[in-house]
Motif scaffolding. Structure first.
Motif, PDB file in Angstrom:
ATOM      1  N   GLY A   1      -1.981  -0.606  -0.504  1.00 25.22           N
ATOM      2  CA  GLY A   1      -1.546  -1.334  -1.691  1.00 25.22           C
ATOM      3  C   GLY A   1      -2.481  -1.257  -2.877  1.00 25.22           C
ATOM      4  O   GLY A   1      -2.250  -1.904  -3.897  1.00 25.22           O
TER       5      GLY A   1
ATOM      6  N   LYS B   1      -3.281   4.189  -3.792  1.00 26.00           N
ATOM      7  CA  LYS B   1      -3.699   5.510  -3.296  1.00 26.00           C
ATOM      8  C   LYS B   1      -2.607   6.554  -3.543  1.00 26.00           C
ATOM      9  O   LYS B   1      -2.885   7.634  -4.071  1.00 26.00           O
ATOM     10  N   SER B   2      -1.353   6.220  -3.171  1.00 28.85           N
ATOM     11  CA  SER B   2      -0.274   7.196  -3.370  1.00 28.85           C
ATOM     12  C   SER B   2      -0.010   7.398  -4.861  1.00 28.85           C
ATOM     13  O   SER B   2       0.269   8.518  -5.307  1.00 28.85           O
ATOM     14  N   THR B   3      -0.099   6.325  -5.626  1.00 29.50           N
ATOM     15  CA  THR B   3       0.068   6.435  -7.080  1.00 29.50           C
ATOM     16  C   THR B   3      -0.977   7.398  -7.641  1.00 29.50           C
ATOM     17  O   THR B   3      -0.667   8.265  -8.472  1.00 29.50           O
TER      18      THR B   3
ATOM     19  N   ASN C   1      -8.601   1.548  -9.435  1.00 26.10           N
ATOM     20  CA  ASN C   1      -7.245   1.337  -9.951  1.00 26.10           C
ATOM     21  C   ASN C   1      -7.048  -0.144 -10.273  1.00 26.10           C
ATOM     22  O   ASN C   1      -7.743  -1.000  -9.729  1.00 26.10           O
TER      23      ASN C   1
ATOM     24  N   PRO D   1      -5.885   1.462 -15.761  1.00 23.21           N
ATOM     25  CA  PRO D   1      -5.392   0.121 -16.081  1.00 23.21           C
ATOM     26  C   PRO D   1      -4.145  -0.250 -15.278  1.00 23.21           C
ATOM     27  O   PRO D   1      -3.462   0.627 -14.758  1.00 23.21           O
TER      28      PRO D   1
HETATM   29  P1  ADP Z   1      -1.065   2.527  -1.659  1.00 21.56           P
HETATM   30  O1  ADP Z   1      -0.713   3.991  -1.575  1.00 21.56           O
HETATM   31  O2  ADP Z   1      -2.532   2.307  -1.807  1.00 21.56           O
HETATM   32  O3  ADP Z   1      -0.463   1.711  -0.574  1.00 21.56           O
HETATM   33  P2  ADP Z   1       0.730   2.527  -3.935  1.00 21.56           P
HETATM   34  O4  ADP Z   1       0.263   3.705  -4.705  1.00 21.56           O
HETATM   35  O5  ADP Z   1       1.952   2.688  -3.081  1.00 21.56           O
HETATM   36  O6  ADP Z   1      -0.463   1.961  -3.012  1.00 21.56           O
HETATM   37  O7  ADP Z   1       0.882   1.330  -4.951  1.00 21.56           O
HETATM   38  C1  ADP Z   1       1.374   0.062  -4.553  1.00 21.56           C
HETATM   39  C2  ADP Z   1       2.258  -0.485  -5.668  1.00 21.56           C
HETATM   40  O8  ADP Z   1       1.456  -0.771  -6.808  1.00 21.56           O
HETATM   41  C3  ADP Z   1       3.329   0.481  -6.127  1.00 21.56           C
HETATM   42  O9  ADP Z   1       4.486  -0.234  -6.423  1.00 21.56           O
HETATM   43  C4  ADP Z   1       2.755   1.080  -7.411  1.00 21.56           C
HETATM   44  O10 ADP Z   1       3.753   1.480  -8.327  1.00 21.56           O
HETATM   45  C5  ADP Z   1       1.967  -0.087  -7.948  1.00 21.56           C
HETATM   46  N1  ADP Z   1       0.800   0.338  -8.750  1.00 21.56           N
HETATM   47  C6  ADP Z   1      -0.222   1.120  -8.328  1.00 21.56           C
HETATM   48  N2  ADP Z   1      -1.119   1.280  -9.320  1.00 21.56           N
HETATM   49  C7  ADP Z   1      -0.660   0.605 -10.394  1.00 21.56           C
HETATM   50  C8  ADP Z   1      -1.136   0.371 -11.726  1.00 21.56           C
HETATM   51  N3  ADP Z   1      -2.301   0.894 -12.145  1.00 21.56           N
HETATM   52  N4  ADP Z   1      -0.374  -0.381 -12.558  1.00 21.56           N
HETATM   53  C9  ADP Z   1       0.799  -0.905 -12.137  1.00 21.56           C
HETATM   54  N5  ADP Z   1       1.302  -0.751 -10.901  1.00 21.56           N
HETATM   55  C10 ADP Z   1       0.580  -0.008 -10.030  1.00 21.56           C
END
Ligand code: ADP
Length: 376
Positions: A118, A121-123, A280, A317
């Motif tokens: 959360g 990481k994937s983002t 992030n 951000p």
């Molecule tokens: P992880 O891979 O670490 O589990 P994700 O990349 O799936 O996390 O992100 C979790 C949620 O947070 C997703 O809905 C994503 O769109 C949102 N998110 C991630 N980074 C940001 C950001 N900088 N601003 C707004 N939303 C974000």
């Protein structure tokens, strides 16, 4: 599960534990001699010892024979012959067996990891892949997050079918393509809305297949989106892949940082260099006055970077358009590279090119990938 841990990167205890005959002083002395010879061999692009880069693993000395695995990219295959030549010069060495471990066609494999889920990481994986692609690189993204494989959705691939093709080397998965990025994900094998309940040996087999049985074609970069944390799945991926370095994603608050701290040991144990930290959700820019507010606290990424002696590569951000880009399958960096988050991802991509393409990096100096300042 086979033991692939590096014999080099921890002080004496684990190295001795790996030796087939720890009591044998001759064998141990030979192992040390081999390590010291390999330590002097420098990978020309990264300008670091092949041992420090974690490229040499599973070293065994048995009588007059040396066995090792060499984890390399497409452009580093010559090292196999060089290592053989070098070790065959040792007076006692009858033969050195150097087994190449590579992902065919892939030049540089990088992992994206986080201590917990959360944090983005994937983002980060998806946006960084888009930034590298925008800069002209051929990019693949392997979504190995068995606990939350979101990459297909973030790239608009939904539940597309994966094709299997016959190649001269056997059957291979054919990656899908989105935004010019080749994509393979464990999520594409699962039933929609069903959890991936693979465990133990099945998980190990699936992950190993994912790493070795995808027909990527020629890639400059393969990014691997790792599962969060430090469990079996993560360790299998790290041990099975020729990963050149890892980017650690965290949010600024102390609990997230504590989780990353734990995961760092996993990489150090295998010898994979930490290229840097991506912080992030660092701040929220006010839509009216532009003032940044550190919603999740501040300074965590910098603190971690100083502690680990790895650069803080960028601060992303909180931005609702990142979130909607993920939901609609079009990464913000792809649609709006000059947005504040898009700029940070592009700067990180530039820093990676600087290190891995031009050979200006020296990974014994972790600051060589360059510290990227936030765009805001
Ligand atoms: P992880 O891979 O670490 O589990 P994700 O990349 O799936 O996390 O992100 C979790 C949620 O947070 C997703 O809905 C994503 O769109 C949102 N998110 C991630 N980074 C940001 C950001 N900088 N601003 C707004 N939303 C974000």
């Amino acid at each position: 599960m086979p033991d692939h841990s590096s014999p080099f990167h921890l002080p004496a205890e684990p190295q001795q534990a790996e030796s087939p005959s720890p009591g044998d002083a001759v064998t141990e002395a030979r192992r040390r001699e081999v390590v010291s010879h390999l330590q002097q061999m420098v990978e020309p692009v990264l300008n670091s010892s092949i041992v420090d880069l974690g490229m040499v693993r599973n070293l065994r000395v048995v009588d007059n024979y040396v066995y090792l695995r060499l984890y390399v990219g497409r452009h580093q295959l010559d090292l196999q012959e060089q290592i053989r030549d070098r070790l065959n010069q040792l007076p006692w060495c009858k033969k050195a067996y150097v087994q190449i471990c590579t992902i065919p066609g892939v030049r540089t494999t990088l992992a994206i990891s986080s201590g917990k889920g959360g944090v983005g990481k994937s983002t980060t994986s998806v946006n960084l892949a888009a930034a590298l692609r925008l800069q002209g690189a051929k990019v693949g993204l392997l979504d190995a997050d068995v606990y939350g494989p979101n990459v297909p959705q973030m790239l608009g691939l939904g539940q597309a079918d994966v094709r299997v093709i016959d190649t001269p080397h056997g059957q291979r998965f054919l990656p899908l393509e989105a935004c010019g990025i080749k994509v393979m994900s464990v999520g594409l094998l699962a039933e929609p809305d069903h959890p991936l309940a693979w465990r133990g040996p099945v998980l190990h087999k699936i992950i190993t297949q994912f790493i070795h049985e995808v027909e990527w074609g020629d890639l400059d970069y393969l990014l691997i989106d790792l599962p969060p944390g430090t469990g079996d799945a993560q360790i299998t991926i790290i041990q099975e892949s020729p990963i050149c370095g890892v980017l650690l994603v965290t949010t600024p608050q102390q609990v997230a940082i504590a989780d990353v701290r734990r995961s760092i040991h996993m990489f150090r144990q295998v010898g994979v260099p930490v290229l840097g930290i991506v912080e992030n959700m660092s701040y929220l820019l006010c839509g009216h006055c532009g003032e940044p507010t550190p919603i999740f606290g501040s300074g965590g990424g910098q603190q971690l970077a100083e502690e680990l002696k790895a650069p803080l590569l960028g601060q992303i951000p909180i931005d609702p358009t990142i979130c909607s880009g993920g939901d609609t399958g079009l990464p913000l960096t792809f649609t709006a590279p000059s947005s504040a988050p898009g700029q940070v991802f592009c700067q990180i991509a530039t820093a990676l090119h600087y290190t891995f393409d031009t050979g200006n990096g020296n990974l014994t100096n972790p600051y060589s990938v360059g510290c990227v300042k936030p765009a805001a």
